[in-house]
Motif scaffolding. Structure first.
Motif, PDB file in Angstrom:
ATOM      1  N   LEU A   1     -11.264 -15.396 -75.769  1.00  0.00           N
ATOM      2  CA  LEU A   1      -9.927 -15.339 -76.384  1.00  0.00           C
ATOM      3  C   LEU A   1      -9.363 -16.745 -76.607  1.00  0.00           C
ATOM      4  O   LEU A   1      -8.724 -17.007 -77.634  1.00  0.00           O
ATOM      5  CB  LEU A   1      -8.982 -14.507 -75.506  1.00  0.00           C
ATOM      6  N   THR A   2      -9.607 -17.629 -75.673  1.00  0.00           N
ATOM      7  CA  THR A   2      -9.125 -19.002 -75.833  1.00  0.00           C
ATOM      8  C   THR A   2      -9.767 -19.638 -77.061  1.00  0.00           C
ATOM      9  O   THR A   2      -9.090 -20.265 -77.887  1.00  0.00           O
ATOM     10  CB  THR A   2      -9.437 -19.834 -74.569  1.00  0.00           C
ATOM     11  N   GLU A   3     -11.064 -19.421 -77.191  1.00  0.00           N
ATOM     12  CA  GLU A   3     -11.769 -19.967 -78.358  1.00  0.00           C
ATOM     13  C   GLU A   3     -11.257 -19.350 -79.658  1.00  0.00           C
ATOM     14  O   GLU A   3     -11.015 -20.037 -80.644  1.00  0.00           O
ATOM     15  CB  GLU A   3     -13.265 -19.656 -78.220  1.00  0.00           C
ATOM     16  N   LEU A   4     -11.067 -18.047 -79.618  1.00  0.00           N
ATOM     17  CA  LEU A   4     -10.607 -17.315 -80.792  1.00  0.00           C
ATOM     18  C   LEU A   4      -9.204 -17.747 -81.213  1.00  0.00           C
ATOM     19  O   LEU A   4      -8.870 -17.752 -82.404  1.00  0.00           O
ATOM     20  CB  LEU A   4     -10.622 -15.821 -80.464  1.00  0.00           C
ATOM     21  N   SER A   5      -8.394 -18.130 -80.262  1.00  0.00           N
ATOM     22  CA  SER A   5      -7.003 -18.499 -80.562  1.00  0.00           C
ATOM     23  C   SER A   5      -6.931 -19.752 -81.429  1.00  0.00           C
ATOM     24  O   SER A   5      -5.914 -20.024 -82.050  1.00  0.00           O
ATOM     25  CB  SER A   5      -6.211 -18.713 -79.263  1.00  0.00           C
ATOM     26  N   ARG A   6      -8.018 -20.509 -81.466  1.00  0.00           N
ATOM     27  CA  ARG A   6      -8.021 -21.718 -82.312  1.00  0.00           C
ATOM     28  C   ARG A   6      -8.052 -21.346 -83.787  1.00  0.00           C
ATOM     29  O   ARG A   6      -7.700 -22.160 -84.636  1.00  0.00           O
ATOM     30  CB  ARG A   6      -9.216 -22.602 -81.948  1.00  0.00           C
ATOM     31  N   SER A   7      -8.472 -20.111 -84.095  1.00  0.00           N
ATOM     32  CA  SER A   7      -8.507 -19.670 -85.498  1.00  0.00           C
ATOM     33  C   SER A   7      -7.210 -19.004 -85.927  1.00  0.00           C
ATOM     34  O   SER A   7      -7.047 -18.702 -87.103  1.00  0.00           O
ATOM     35  CB  SER A   7      -9.623 -18.660 -85.717  1.00  0.00           C
ATOM     36  N   GLY A   8      -6.332 -18.690 -84.982  1.00  0.00           N
ATOM     37  CA  GLY A   8      -5.089 -18.009 -85.355  1.00  0.00           C
ATOM     38  C   GLY A   8      -4.536 -17.253 -84.167  1.00  0.00           C
ATOM     39  O   GLY A   8      -5.105 -17.298 -83.076  1.00  0.00           O
ATOM     40  N   PRO A   9      -3.419 -16.537 -84.375  1.00  0.00           N
ATOM     41  CA  PRO A   9      -2.803 -15.826 -83.254  1.00  0.00           C
ATOM     42  C   PRO A   9      -3.706 -14.709 -82.725  1.00  0.00           C
ATOM     43  O   PRO A   9      -4.475 -14.113 -83.478  1.00  0.00           O
ATOM     44  CB  PRO A   9      -1.542 -15.208 -83.873  1.00  0.00           C
ATOM     45  N   LEU A  10      -3.591 -14.454 -81.434  1.00  0.00           N
ATOM     46  CA  LEU A  10      -4.299 -13.334 -80.812  1.00  0.00           C
ATOM     47  C   LEU A  10      -3.370 -12.126 -80.854  1.00  0.00           C
ATOM     48  O   LEU A  10      -2.193 -12.238 -80.518  1.00  0.00           O
ATOM     49  CB  LEU A  10      -4.633 -13.664 -79.350  1.00  0.00           C
ATOM     50  N   ARG A  11      -3.902 -10.988 -81.255  1.00  0.00           N
ATOM     51  CA  ARG A  11      -3.071  -9.786 -81.366  1.00  0.00           C
ATOM     52  C   ARG A  11      -3.549  -8.716 -80.397  1.00  0.00           C
ATOM     53  O   ARG A  11      -4.735  -8.377 -80.386  1.00  0.00           O
ATOM     54  CB  ARG A  11      -3.120  -9.253 -82.799  1.00  0.00           C
ATOM     55  N   PHE A  12      -2.589  -8.218 -79.625  1.00  0.00           N
ATOM     56  CA  PHE A  12      -2.900  -7.176 -78.651  1.00  0.00           C
ATOM     57  C   PHE A  12      -1.998  -5.980 -78.901  1.00  0.00           C
ATOM     58  O   PHE A  12      -0.804  -6.144 -79.183  1.00  0.00           O
ATOM     59  CB  PHE A  12      -2.658  -7.694 -77.223  1.00  0.00           C
ATOM     60  N   VAL A  13      -2.576  -4.797 -78.790  1.00  0.00           N
ATOM     61  CA  VAL A  13      -1.789  -3.574 -78.945  1.00  0.00           C
ATOM     62  C   VAL A  13      -2.084  -2.695 -77.729  1.00  0.00           C
ATOM     63  O   VAL A  13      -3.221  -2.269 -77.510  1.00  0.00           O
ATOM     64  CB  VAL A  13      -2.126  -2.842 -80.256  1.00  0.00           C
ATOM     65  N   THR A  14      -1.045  -2.468 -76.921  1.00  0.00           N
ATOM     66  CA  THR A  14      -1.196  -1.704 -75.685  1.00  0.00           C
ATOM     67  C   THR A  14      -0.366  -0.431 -75.744  1.00  0.00           C
ATOM     68  O   THR A  14       0.683  -0.406 -76.389  1.00  0.00           O
ATOM     69  CB  THR A  14      -0.748  -2.556 -74.468  1.00  0.00           C
ATOM     70  N   ALA A  15      -0.854   0.600 -75.057  1.00  0.00           N
ATOM     71  CA  ALA A  15      -0.077   1.834 -74.961  1.00  0.00           C
ATOM     72  C   ALA A  15       0.946   1.774 -73.825  1.00  0.00           C
ATOM     73  O   ALA A  15       1.687   2.727 -73.613  1.00  0.00           O
ATOM     74  CB  ALA A  15      -1.011   3.032 -74.766  1.00  0.00           C
ATOM     75  N   ARG A  16       0.976   0.663 -73.106  1.00  0.00           N
ATOM     76  CA  ARG A  16       2.008   0.539 -72.066  1.00  0.00           C
ATOM     77  C   ARG A  16       3.391   0.647 -72.696  1.00  0.00           C
ATOM     78  O   ARG A  16       3.592   0.218 -73.839  1.00  0.00           O
ATOM     79  CB  ARG A  16       1.905  -0.815 -71.354  1.00  0.00           C
ATOM     80  N   ILE A  17       4.354   1.165 -71.949  1.00  0.00           N
ATOM     81  CA  ILE A  17       5.724   1.283 -72.454  1.00  0.00           C
ATOM     82  C   ILE A  17       6.475  -0.027 -72.235  1.00  0.00           C
ATOM     83  O   ILE A  17       7.205  -0.497 -73.096  1.00  0.00           O
ATOM     84  CB  ILE A  17       6.464   2.435 -71.734  1.00  0.00           C
ATOM     85  N   TRP A  18       6.288  -0.592 -71.037  1.00  0.00           N
ATOM     86  CA  TRP A  18       6.976  -1.834 -70.681  1.00  0.00           C
ATOM     87  C   TRP A  18       5.944  -2.950 -70.635  1.00  0.00           C
ATOM     88  O   TRP A  18       5.182  -3.051 -69.686  1.00  0.00           O
ATOM     89  CB  TRP A  18       7.661  -1.706 -69.306  1.00  0.00           C
ATOM     90  N   PRO A  19       5.885  -3.791 -71.644  1.00  0.00           N
ATOM     91  CA  PRO A  19       4.779  -4.757 -71.701  1.00  0.00           C
ATOM     92  C   PRO A  19       5.059  -6.094 -71.008  1.00  0.00           C
ATOM     93  O   PRO A  19       4.185  -6.944 -70.956  1.00  0.00           O
ATOM     94  CB  PRO A  19       4.622  -4.989 -73.204  1.00  0.00           C
TER      95      PRO A  19
END
Ligand SMILES: [Mg+2]
Length: 201
Positions: free
Chosen positions: A88-106
């Protein structure tokens, strides 16, 4: 193998958090041992996503353990899946990291992401909390996401039907045959070859 898939553009990729980036159920197992002396329990025993179905443990105990696992204090103690922070750290150099969680309170899992990704600018960590797995579909569509890494088979199936390519992250609770067209990856090392091709490793 997934070698026949084309490299994934980072801007079209998003990740589930629990069970993909976060080794959340390791905390569940630890708490089961500490609080309820369920010393025989291992993560391999979590053979289905619906824990009431696959564990011979009282419903109230399972409910308590789920609540404890997801509370703020224990969320911050979740170990990351092996290799996830590096990729993820490496990937973040190409742009924002996007996460989608089913948690209610993130809030606590966002704090956790900042903790496991200390080198990633917090502005490059974007988290959407849906409150339900099914709600991930519309969020992902609105974000223009075409590839989603997820550990829940039902969510993968739903996304696949709606034109988003799911990538199933292997866990004990999803080890049943999955429909063709849903590739299974077993580790972040394997995922890395797909999302960061040509970057060595
Ligand atoms: Mg998950």
């Amino acid at each position: 193998m997934i070698a026949h898939f084309k490299p994934i553009p980072p801007s079209e990729l998003a990740f589930d958090i629990d069970g993909v980036v976060a080794d959340t159920m390791t905390v569940f197992v630890r708490l089961a041992r500490e609080r309820y002396a369920l010393n025989h329990l291992t993560k391999e025993d979590l053979g289905c996503y619906d824990l009431y179905e696959c564990l011979d443990i009282d419903r109230e105990v399972i409910d308590d353990l789920i609540c404890l696992t997801l509370n703020d204090e224990n969320t911050l103690r979740i170990p990351p899946m092996s290799g996830a922070p590096d990729v993820l750290t490496e990937l973040s150099r190409s742009g924002p990291l996007r996460f989608v969680t089913a948690r209610i309170w993130p809030e606590s899992i966002i704090e956790w992401l900042h903790m496991i990704l200390p080198e990633v600018d917090s502005k490059r960590i974007r988290v959407s909390a849906t409150g339900s797995p099914e709600a991930k579909l519309d969020i992902l569509k609105n974000m223009g996401i075409r590839y989603f890494v997820e550990d829940r088979i039902e969510t993968c199936t739903l996304l696949a039907e709606q034109g988003i390519q799911p990538i199933l992250f292997d866990q004990p609770w999803n080890r049943i045959p999955v429909p063709a067209g849903i590739p299974r990856i077993e580790s972040w090392r394997q995922l890395r070859q797909w999302v960061l091709p040509g970057n060595g490793g």
